[in-house]
Design a protein around this motif. Sequence first.
Motif, PDB file in Angstrom:
ATOM      1  N   TRP A  49       0.837  -1.194   0.000  1.00 16.80           N
ATOM      2  CA  TRP A  49       0.000   0.000   0.000  1.00 16.80           C
ATOM      3  C   TRP A  49       0.876   1.251   0.000  1.00 16.80           C
ATOM      4  O   TRP A  49       0.596   2.207  -0.729  1.00 16.80           O
ATOM      5  N   GLN A  50       1.935   1.232   0.791  1.00 13.68           N
ATOM      6  CA  GLN A  50       2.853   2.374   0.815  1.00 13.68           C
ATOM      7  C   GLN A  50       3.528   2.558  -0.532  1.00 13.68           C
ATOM      8  O   GLN A  50       3.706   3.691  -1.001  1.00 13.68           O
ATOM      9  N   THR A  55       4.115   5.687  -5.477  1.00 16.50           N
ATOM     10  CA  THR A  55       4.138   5.705  -6.942  1.00 16.50           C
ATOM     11  C   THR A  55       3.135   6.704  -7.511  1.00 16.50           C
ATOM     12  O   THR A  55       3.428   7.432  -8.468  1.00 16.50           O
ATOM     13  N   LEU A  56       1.942   6.739  -6.910  1.00 19.87           N
ATOM     14  CA  LEU A  56       0.877   7.585  -7.446  1.00 19.87           C
ATOM     15  C   LEU A  56       0.958   9.031  -6.971  1.00 19.87           C
ATOM     16  O   LEU A  56       0.541   9.944  -7.695  1.00 19.87           O
ATOM     17  N   ALA A  57       1.476   9.247  -5.758  1.00 21.91           N
ATOM     18  CA  ALA A  57       1.481  10.601  -5.194  1.00 21.91           C
ATOM     19  C   ALA A  57       2.202  11.616  -6.070  1.00 21.91           C
ATOM     20  O   ALA A  57       1.672  12.716  -6.307  1.00 21.91           O
ATOM     21  N   ALA A  93      11.520   7.538  -1.765  1.00 21.63           N
ATOM     22  CA  ALA A  93      11.226   6.125  -2.028  1.00 21.63           C
ATOM     23  C   ALA A  93      12.476   5.366  -2.436  1.00 21.63           C
ATOM     24  O   ALA A  93      12.701   4.231  -2.020  1.00 21.63           O
ATOM     25  N   GLU A  94      13.317   6.018  -3.248  1.00 18.98           N
ATOM     26  CA  GLU A  94      14.560   5.371  -3.672  1.00 18.98           C
ATOM     27  C   GLU A  94      15.516   5.193  -2.502  1.00 18.98           C
ATOM     28  O   GLU A  94      16.182   4.159  -2.370  1.00 18.98           O
ATOM     29  N   ALA A  95      15.549   6.200  -1.615  1.00 20.44           N
ATOM     30  CA  ALA A  95      16.429   6.104  -0.450  1.00 20.44           C
ATOM     31  C   ALA A  95      15.969   5.000   0.499  1.00 20.44           C
ATOM     32  O   ALA A  95      16.788   4.291   1.095  1.00 20.44           O
ATOM     33  N   LEU A  96      14.653   4.844   0.642  1.00 25.71           N
ATOM     34  CA  LEU A  96      14.110   3.811   1.522  1.00 25.71           C
ATOM     35  C   LEU A  96      14.112   2.431   0.863  1.00 25.71           C
ATOM     36  O   LEU A  96      13.883   1.428   1.533  1.00 25.71           O
ATOM     37  N   ASP A  97      14.351   2.408  -0.451  1.00 28.16           N
ATOM     38  CA  ASP A  97      14.413   1.142  -1.186  1.00 28.16           C
ATOM     39  C   ASP A  97      13.130   0.337  -1.002  1.00 28.16           C
ATOM     40  O   ASP A  97      13.155  -0.863  -0.681  1.00 28.16           O
ATOM     41  N   VAL A  98      12.002   1.004  -1.217  1.00 26.89           N
ATOM     42  CA  VAL A  98      10.704   0.386  -0.954  1.00 26.89           C
ATOM     43  C   VAL A  98      10.459  -0.811  -1.866  1.00 26.89           C
ATOM     44  O   VAL A  98       9.973  -1.853  -1.425  1.00 26.89           O
ATOM     45  N   GLN A  99      10.799  -0.696  -3.154  1.00 25.19           N
ATOM     46  CA  GLN A  99      10.544  -1.785  -4.087  1.00 25.19           C
ATOM     47  C   GLN A  99      11.312  -3.043  -3.688  1.00 25.19           C
ATOM     48  O   GLN A  99      10.778  -4.152  -3.725  1.00 25.19           O
TER      49      GLN A  99
END
Length: 201
Positions: A49-50, A55-57, A93-99
């Motif tokens: 969900w995050q 991605t959409l925000a 998002a890239e820093a947190l490496d969410v994917q």
Amino acid sequence: MAEDFRTPDTDACAVKARRREIVKEALRQSESCLWTSTMVFIWLRRVRWQHKTITLAPIVLTALAGAAFLKEWLPAGAVAVIAFLATLIPSVAEALDVQTQVEELKRVAAEYKALQDRFRRLARITALGDVDEAEKMLAELMDRMDAVRSSSITPPQRYFDDARRQIEGGHYDFAVDLPTGETPSGMKTEPMVKGPAAEPM
């Protein structure tokens, strides 16, 4: 030449004791995998969900920042903040490496769930046969368990609490394992009465 003082009864007792311990350990590990996989799956749903939000925000914020009607309603500073957030979120998002976190949680959750089934099968089926083969399989499954544990995935406490509510609530109970007339939710069911249907009043 030393005599073998073992008797068939002694050998049989030793085999039964080994089988009993193998079954206990397999069931213990199966339950451990159930708890861990449930926690990780709950965590995975939240992270997915995050990921969708992240991605959409930026797309939504970029569209808002460029909308002519918004510039008429909001001061220029507010529009600039929206545009800044649209560019900031992908970097965060890239820093947190969410994917990568999503993929890792998917892998670990699936592995624990597979191990849960393997340990249960070992306890309920394989251990009833050759004890040496069952012990060998237990050792192999424990090696797999050690490998998946090496990822050091540690779900936050709130996911443990959610998993406990689901497991203790019977969400993962199978009807075939429950007493006759009881559903996985713990409610009793009325036995079906065979015979002619009751006449309407």
